[in-house]
Design a protein around this motif. Structure first.
Motif, PDB file in Angstrom:
ATOM      1  N   TRP A   1     -10.887  -9.425   1.419  1.00 36.27           N
ATOM      2  CA  TRP A   1     -10.258  -9.022   0.155  1.00 36.27           C
ATOM      3  C   TRP A   1     -10.254 -10.167  -0.844  1.00 36.27           C
TER       4      TRP A   1
ATOM      5  N   ALA B   1      -2.808  -7.320  -6.793  1.00 36.54           N
ATOM      6  CA  ALA B   1      -2.977  -6.028  -6.138  1.00 36.54           C
ATOM      7  C   ALA B   1      -1.747  -5.197  -6.490  1.00 36.54           C
TER       8      ALA B   1
ATOM      9  N   ILE C   1      -1.236  -0.651  -3.102  1.00 30.90           N
ATOM     10  CA  ILE C   1      -2.042  -0.719  -1.884  1.00 30.90           C
ATOM     11  C   ILE C   1      -1.725   0.490  -1.016  1.00 30.90           C
TER      12      ILE C   1
ATOM     13  N   ASP D   1      -2.099   2.136   2.766  1.00 32.06           N
ATOM     14  CA  ASP D   1      -2.414   1.966   4.183  1.00 32.06           C
ATOM     15  C   ASP D   1      -2.523   3.356   4.790  1.00 32.06           C
TER      16      ASP D   1
ATOM     17  N   ILE E   1       3.520  -0.526  -2.132  1.00 28.13           N
ATOM     18  CA  ILE E   1       2.801  -0.090  -0.935  1.00 28.13           C
ATOM     19  C   ILE E   1       2.998   1.410  -0.741  1.00 28.13           C
TER      20      ILE E   1
ATOM     21  N   PHE F   1      -5.132   3.305  -6.712  1.00 29.18           N
ATOM     22  CA  PHE F   1      -4.920   2.135  -5.864  1.00 29.18           C
ATOM     23  C   PHE F   1      -5.898   1.009  -6.211  1.00 29.18           C
TER      24      PHE F   1
ATOM     25  N   LEU G   1      -6.307  -1.414  -3.561  1.00 30.22           N
ATOM     26  CA  LEU G   1      -6.801  -1.685  -2.212  1.00 30.22           C
ATOM     27  C   LEU G   1      -6.433  -0.529  -1.291  1.00 30.22           C
TER      28      LEU G   1
END
Length: 265
Positions: free
Chosen positions: A31, A40, A43, A45, A69, A107, A109
């Motif tokens: 990254w 960022a 993000i 997940d 997140i 997003f 990432l």
């Protein structure tokens, strides 16, 4: 096999291996090297599990807690654990049910570690994920490498039942390239060293969450269900492989993950 049958075995994996630390460092390096931005903002997940991998990766990167997140994790116990652990580090954490709930360019990432095997159409997921990151954003997927001893374990089971792998690194690379994106890949190396203090048992478990020991870990790695009866000759083949990796009353496995990152255009 459901990935949630072996949720209680994850701590066993974490206790006896350095896989998460090694993988987090590899992802963080990718990254840092590939990102055009030092920030960022948001993000995702995807299939976060208990959040351990993303948490370690963010610590490597020292990303500001101002980053938001988002996690997608169907298992409620794992999802709540991920929200708590990432929240402890100061991050604002929310959850979605699926990728379709996200918007284009939502997003910066996206991480998806060892979950594409469970998706009906991984190629479609890769294309969709690239649409949900900003231009220059990164989508990273982690897949078990054929160099990994746990891959070899699963191959024993597959060959016995004449099964094909569900999703291979080459397929992921081809899917990213077919989407017209630049791709980077690397390998993350780690080890597992688990004491063999007693004979490995393959006795089926009738619990929804199996215990954390070498036997249940092996079932998880070969892809057998927790309550599946394994034929004796299949057990012998699996045990022979484990014994070939034994030294000083411990099973020592080489863990190798294939880390593939697509850069959105």
């Amino acid at each position: 096999m459901s990935r949630y049958q072996f949720a209680n075995t994850v701590p066993f994996f974490e206790q006896y291996s350095n896989r998460y630390e090694s993988l987090a460092k590899c992802i963080a390096n990718e990254w840092t090297r590939l990102s055009h931005s030092t920030t960022a903002d948001r993000i995702l997940d995807f299939g976060s599990g208990d959040g351990s991998l993303l948490r370690l990766t963010l610590r490597q990167l020292r990303i500001s807690p101002k980053a938001r997140i988002v996690i997608i994790e169907p298992d409620q116990v794992l999802r709540l654990h991920a929200i708590r652990s990432l929240g402890t580090d100061g991050y604002e954490v929310t959850s979605l049910h699926n990728l379709e709930e996200s918007n284009t360019g939502m997003f910066s990432l996206i991480l998806a570690s060892h979950v594409l095997y469970y998706i009906q159409d991984p190629t479609l997921w890769i294309r969709r994920s690239l649409e949900t990151v900003v231009s220059g954003g990164l989508v990273t997927v982690v897949i078990r490498s054929p160099l990994c001893d746990t891959y070899s374990l699963r191959q024993i089971y597959r060959k016995y039942y004449n099964l094909k792998p569900r999703f291979e690194p080459e397929e992921a690379l081809a899917s990213f390239r077919a989407a017209g994106t630049r791709v980077s890949s690397c390998l993350a190396y780690a080890d597992l060293c688990a004491p063999m203090t007693e004979p490995i048992s393959f006795t089926p478990s009738h619990s929804t969450r199996v215990s954390a020991n070498l036997g249940s870990f092996t079932r998880w790695m070969v892809g057998a269900g927790s309550n599946e009866d394994l034929p004796y000759d299949l057990q012998e083949r699996i045990l022979a492989f484990l014994e070939s990796r034994c030294l000083d009353r411990a099973v020592r496995l080489r863990l190798v993950d294939f880390v593939i990152t697509g850069i959105a255009s």
